[in-house]
Design a protein around this motif. Sequence first.
Motif, PDB file in Angstrom:
ATOM      1  N   ALA A 118      56.016  39.632  71.330  1.00 47.44           N
ATOM      2  CA  ALA A 118      54.776  39.782  72.076  1.00 47.44           C
ATOM      3  C   ALA A 118      54.955  39.181  73.472  1.00 47.44           C
ATOM      4  CB  ALA A 118      53.634  39.096  71.325  1.00 47.44           C
ATOM      5  N   HIS A 119      53.853  39.139  74.237  1.00 50.21           N
ATOM      6  CA  HIS A 119      53.939  38.746  75.647  1.00 50.21           C
ATOM      7  C   HIS A 119      54.547  37.361  75.830  1.00 50.21           C
ATOM      8  CE1 HIS A 119      53.039  38.852  79.882  1.00 50.21           C
ATOM      9  NE2 HIS A 119      52.244  37.800  79.806  1.00 50.21           N
ATOM     10  N   TYR A 120      54.062  36.379  75.087  1.00 49.38           N
ATOM     11  CA  TYR A 120      54.616  35.024  75.140  1.00 49.38           C
ATOM     12  C   TYR A 120      55.435  34.713  73.895  1.00 49.38           C
ATOM     13  CZ  TYR A 120      51.543  34.113  79.141  1.00 49.38           C
ATOM     14  OH  TYR A 120      50.917  34.145  80.369  1.00 49.38           O
ATOM     15  N   PHE A 121      55.813  35.752  73.152  1.00 50.10           N
ATOM     16  CA  PHE A 121      56.593  35.606  71.923  1.00 50.10           C
ATOM     17  C   PHE A 121      55.878  34.704  70.926  1.00 50.10           C
ATOM     18  CE2 PHE A 121      59.376  36.523  75.471  1.00 50.10           C
ATOM     19  CZ  PHE A 121      60.073  37.633  75.013  1.00 50.10           C
ATOM     20  N   PRO A 155      55.385  54.543  75.743  1.00 50.51           N
ATOM     21  CA  PRO A 155      55.565  54.117  74.349  1.00 50.51           C
ATOM     22  C   PRO A 155      56.352  52.811  74.207  1.00 50.51           C
ATOM     23  CG  PRO A 155      56.062  56.449  74.624  1.00 50.51           C
ATOM     24  CD  PRO A 155      55.926  55.877  75.998  1.00 50.51           C
ATOM     25  N   SER A 156      55.915  51.993  73.250  1.00 46.34           N
ATOM     26  CA  SER A 156      56.593  50.742  72.928  1.00 46.34           C
ATOM     27  C   SER A 156      56.194  50.353  71.518  1.00 46.34           C
ATOM     28  CB  SER A 156      56.198  49.646  73.925  1.00 46.34           C
ATOM     29  OG  SER A 156      54.836  49.283  73.771  1.00 46.34           O
ATOM     30  N   ASP A 157      56.541  49.154  71.108  1.00 45.36           N
ATOM     31  CA  ASP A 157      56.196  48.683  69.769  1.00 45.36           C
ATOM     32  C   ASP A 157      54.867  47.924  69.750  1.00 45.36           C
ATOM     33  OD1 ASP A 157      58.656  49.669  68.885  1.00 45.36           O
ATOM     34  OD2 ASP A 157      59.675  47.767  69.286  1.00 45.36           O
ATOM     35  N   ARG A 158      54.103  47.989  70.813  1.00 44.05           N
ATOM     36  CA  ARG A 158      52.870  47.210  70.918  1.00 44.05           C
ATOM     37  C   ARG A 158      51.820  47.668  69.928  1.00 44.05           C
ATOM     38  NH1 ARG A 158      52.850  51.081  75.011  1.00 44.05           N
ATOM     39  NH2 ARG A 158      50.909  52.298  75.276  1.00 44.05           N
ATOM     40  N   PRO A 159      50.972  46.752  69.446  1.00 43.16           N
ATOM     41  CA  PRO A 159      49.810  47.172  68.650  1.00 43.16           C
ATOM     42  C   PRO A 159      48.814  47.869  69.567  1.00 43.16           C
ATOM     43  CG  PRO A 159      49.744  44.822  69.094  1.00 43.16           C
ATOM     44  CD  PRO A 159      51.072  45.298  69.594  1.00 43.16           C
ATOM     45  N   CYS A 160      48.265  48.952  69.100  1.00 48.48           N
ATOM     46  CA  CYS A 160      47.378  49.749  69.944  1.00 48.48           C
ATOM     47  C   CYS A 160      46.298  50.383  69.060  1.00 48.48           C
ATOM     48  CB  CYS A 160      48.172  50.830  70.666  1.00 48.48           C
ATOM     49  SG  CYS A 160      47.304  51.667  72.002  1.00 48.48           S
ATOM     50  N   PRO A 161      44.994  50.279  69.438  1.00 43.14           N
ATOM     51  CA  PRO A 161      44.479  49.715  70.691  1.00 43.14           C
ATOM     52  C   PRO A 161      44.589  48.197  70.733  1.00 43.14           C
ATOM     53  CG  PRO A 161      42.670  50.292  69.245  1.00 43.14           C
ATOM     54  CD  PRO A 161      43.913  50.811  68.576  1.00 43.14           C
ATOM     55  N   ASP A 215      54.758  43.776  73.835  1.00 49.15           N
ATOM     56  CA  ASP A 215      53.801  43.295  74.840  1.00 49.15           C
ATOM     57  C   ASP A 215      52.686  44.328  75.022  1.00 49.15           C
ATOM     58  OD1 ASP A 215      52.525  42.336  77.190  1.00 49.15           O
ATOM     59  OD2 ASP A 215      54.397  41.449  77.876  1.00 49.15           O
ATOM     60  N   VAL A 216      51.415  43.868  74.938  1.00 51.05           N
ATOM     61  CA  VAL A 216      50.291  44.802  75.059  1.00 51.05           C
ATOM     62  C   VAL A 216      49.820  44.973  76.488  1.00 51.05           C
ATOM     63  CG1 VAL A 216      49.468  44.328  72.726  1.00 51.05           C
ATOM     64  CG2 VAL A 216      48.530  43.015  74.645  1.00 51.05           C
ATOM     65  N   GLY A 217      50.388  44.198  77.442  1.00 53.99           N
ATOM     66  CA  GLY A 217      49.904  44.284  78.815  1.00 53.99           C
ATOM     67  C   GLY A 217      50.966  44.530  79.855  1.00 53.99           C
ATOM     68  N   VAL A 218      52.240  44.363  79.491  1.00 55.37           N
ATOM     69  CA  VAL A 218      53.356  44.735  80.355  1.00 55.37           C
ATOM     70  C   VAL A 218      54.185  45.736  79.575  1.00 55.37           C
ATOM     71  CG1 VAL A 218      55.248  43.920  81.799  1.00 55.37           C
ATOM     72  CG2 VAL A 218      53.346  42.382  81.285  1.00 55.37           C
ATOM     73  N   PHE A 219      54.590  46.802  80.234  1.00 52.16           N
ATOM     74  CA  PHE A 219      55.128  47.954  79.525  1.00 52.16           C
ATOM     75  C   PHE A 219      56.560  48.261  79.961  1.00 52.16           C
ATOM     76  CE2 PHE A 219      50.554  48.167  80.106  1.00 52.16           C
ATOM     77  CZ  PHE A 219      50.115  48.287  78.799  1.00 52.16           C
ATOM     78  N   PRO A 220      57.289  49.075  79.171  1.00 50.39           N
ATOM     79  CA  PRO A 220      58.671  49.401  79.531  1.00 50.39           C
ATOM     80  C   PRO A 220      58.832  49.932  80.950  1.00 50.39           C
ATOM     81  CG  PRO A 220      58.225  50.105  77.293  1.00 50.39           C
ATOM     82  CD  PRO A 220      56.909  49.634  77.846  1.00 50.39           C
ATOM     83  N   SER A 221      57.875  50.734  81.412  1.00 51.07           N
ATOM     84  CA  SER A 221      57.993  51.276  82.768  1.00 51.07           C
ATOM     85  C   SER A 221      57.921  50.180  83.821  1.00 51.07           C
ATOM     86  CB  SER A 221      56.895  52.317  83.022  1.00 51.07           C
ATOM     87  OG  SER A 221      55.610  51.715  82.987  1.00 51.07           O
ATOM     88  N   ASP A 222      57.180  49.099  83.538  1.00 50.15           N
ATOM     89  CA  ASP A 222      57.106  47.982  84.476  1.00 50.15           C
ATOM     90  C   ASP A 222      58.478  47.325  84.630  1.00 50.15           C
ATOM     91  OD1 ASP A 222      54.278  48.132  84.952  1.00 50.15           O
ATOM     92  OD2 ASP A 222      53.955  47.215  82.994  1.00 50.15           O
ATOM     93  N   ALA A 223      59.124  47.070  83.504  1.00 48.68           N
ATOM     94  CA  ALA A 223      60.442  46.429  83.550  1.00 48.68           C
ATOM     95  C   ALA A 223      61.454  47.313  84.264  1.00 48.68           C
ATOM     96  CB  ALA A 223      60.916  46.121  82.128  1.00 48.68           C
ATOM     97  N   ARG A 224      61.410  48.611  83.994  1.00 48.33           N
ATOM     98  CA  ARG A 224      62.345  49.521  84.662  1.00 48.33           C
ATOM     99  C   ARG A 224      62.079  49.572  86.162  1.00 48.33           C
ATOM    100  NH1 ARG A 224      61.019  52.705  79.890  1.00 48.33           N
ATOM    101  NH2 ARG A 224      62.750  52.561  78.403  1.00 48.33           N
ATOM    102  N   ALA A 225      60.817  49.531  86.551  1.00 42.31           N
ATOM    103  CA  ALA A 225      60.473  49.548  87.974  1.00 42.31           C
ATOM    104  C   ALA A 225      60.968  48.279  88.661  1.00 42.31           C
ATOM    105  CB  ALA A 225      58.970  49.695  88.155  1.00 42.31           C
ATOM    106  N   ILE A 226      60.797  47.131  88.013  1.00 41.48           N
ATOM    107  CA  ILE A 226      61.267  45.878  88.584  1.00 41.48           C
ATOM    108  C   ILE A 226      62.783  45.897  88.726  1.00 41.48           C
ATOM    109  CG2 ILE A 226      61.537  43.409  88.106  1.00 41.48           C
ATOM    110  CD1 ILE A 226      58.726  43.530  86.826  1.00 41.48           C
TER     111      ILE A 226
END
Length: 377
Positions: free
Chosen positions: A351-354, A260-266, A323-334
């Motif tokens: 958003a991805h590039y703000f 979950p994040s604030d991204r627009p989906c789909p 961000d619609v293509g990088v997610f909270p779990s990615d940042a936590r993993a990094i």
Amino acid sequence: MSVTDLATGLDVEFIGRVSPTAPRIQAGGHPCQGLYWKGAGQHPKVALIATHYNVDFTEHYIAPYFARRGFGFLGWNTRFRGAEDQFILEHALIDIAVGVRWLREEAGVETLVILGNSGGGSLMGAYQAEAIAPTLAGELAGRGGEALASLPKADLYISLNAHTGRPDVLTSWMDASVVDERDPTVTDESLNPFNPANGPPYSEAFIVRYRAAQRARNQAITGWAKVELKRVNAAGVPDILFPLYRTWGDLRFMDPTIDPSDRPCPGCYAGPPDVANRRVGIGRANSLRTWLSMWGLETSKCQGETQLARFDIPSLVVQSTGDVGVFPSDARAIHGAIASTDKRLEFVPGAHYFEDSEVHRQSVVDLMSAWIRSKAA
């Protein structure tokens, strides 16, 4: 805002250099190219460098923002800009080092920050890891091996809306319902993420099965690529190209309850996922060697976790929640993979590039600038 408007009041210098493993081409172009952004008449002692696997970063959106805050910013391209199908990690790292040396030796930079943005996150991570503890020098002979064994280090690392690794993001985005890599029209409906019978929302059982099928698809291509490379090499052919279809199939593009994040989906970077998935996407063309170097889960050297485990410099991980293509779990993993004890994780709006908000852009640059100043002092 146009590039001309952004450059008002700034010095923007074109830099073109040869690489230890790539000369200037006959038409005149240099394999390594970039734009150095700084305040007019200034000579910054602190500068950032940003590079991507294949995207042109010379006019990176964030460059003028840093330049207006007194930093230098080198948007740097390797020989693989626009040539993703030819990418080989070892040569990319050598080309990045050309930019790093220019900043140190010609621009007079004392504190150097590597900015790993988007797909460039794992690339810049790989660069710093090799500079700390070389492992790839034996892959190249002569000047190439010597260059890889002596990459100049950076002082600070920032991960900004970055993917965990090149094979990781591709596998996460792969449509697992592909039946035949040569025919993009054939689908296993039991795995089709766009079949309403499967979701969204997707059941936990479907998610587990789908993710396993994505990994299996990646591995099947890797197995074929290894065998095919041996076959063509035996015939005297050094490499061949092949296409890749349907790579906008991450379940998170359709189901906002996953990660979950604030991204627009789909949604995905290419628009509606069901439409984008029928068009070209990342990894759309590869040489066999490029697949094995960049995309294969089994073989790729572009995986963030193994690179970040060698880090010993202060590191900042920044992730935007829209961000619609990088997610909270990615940042936590990094953040979790970075071995440095001096590390920080920040979630910010945007958003991805703000590109959604000038306020968000200014705010995230303020955050990164303050962190850099605190570490460069």
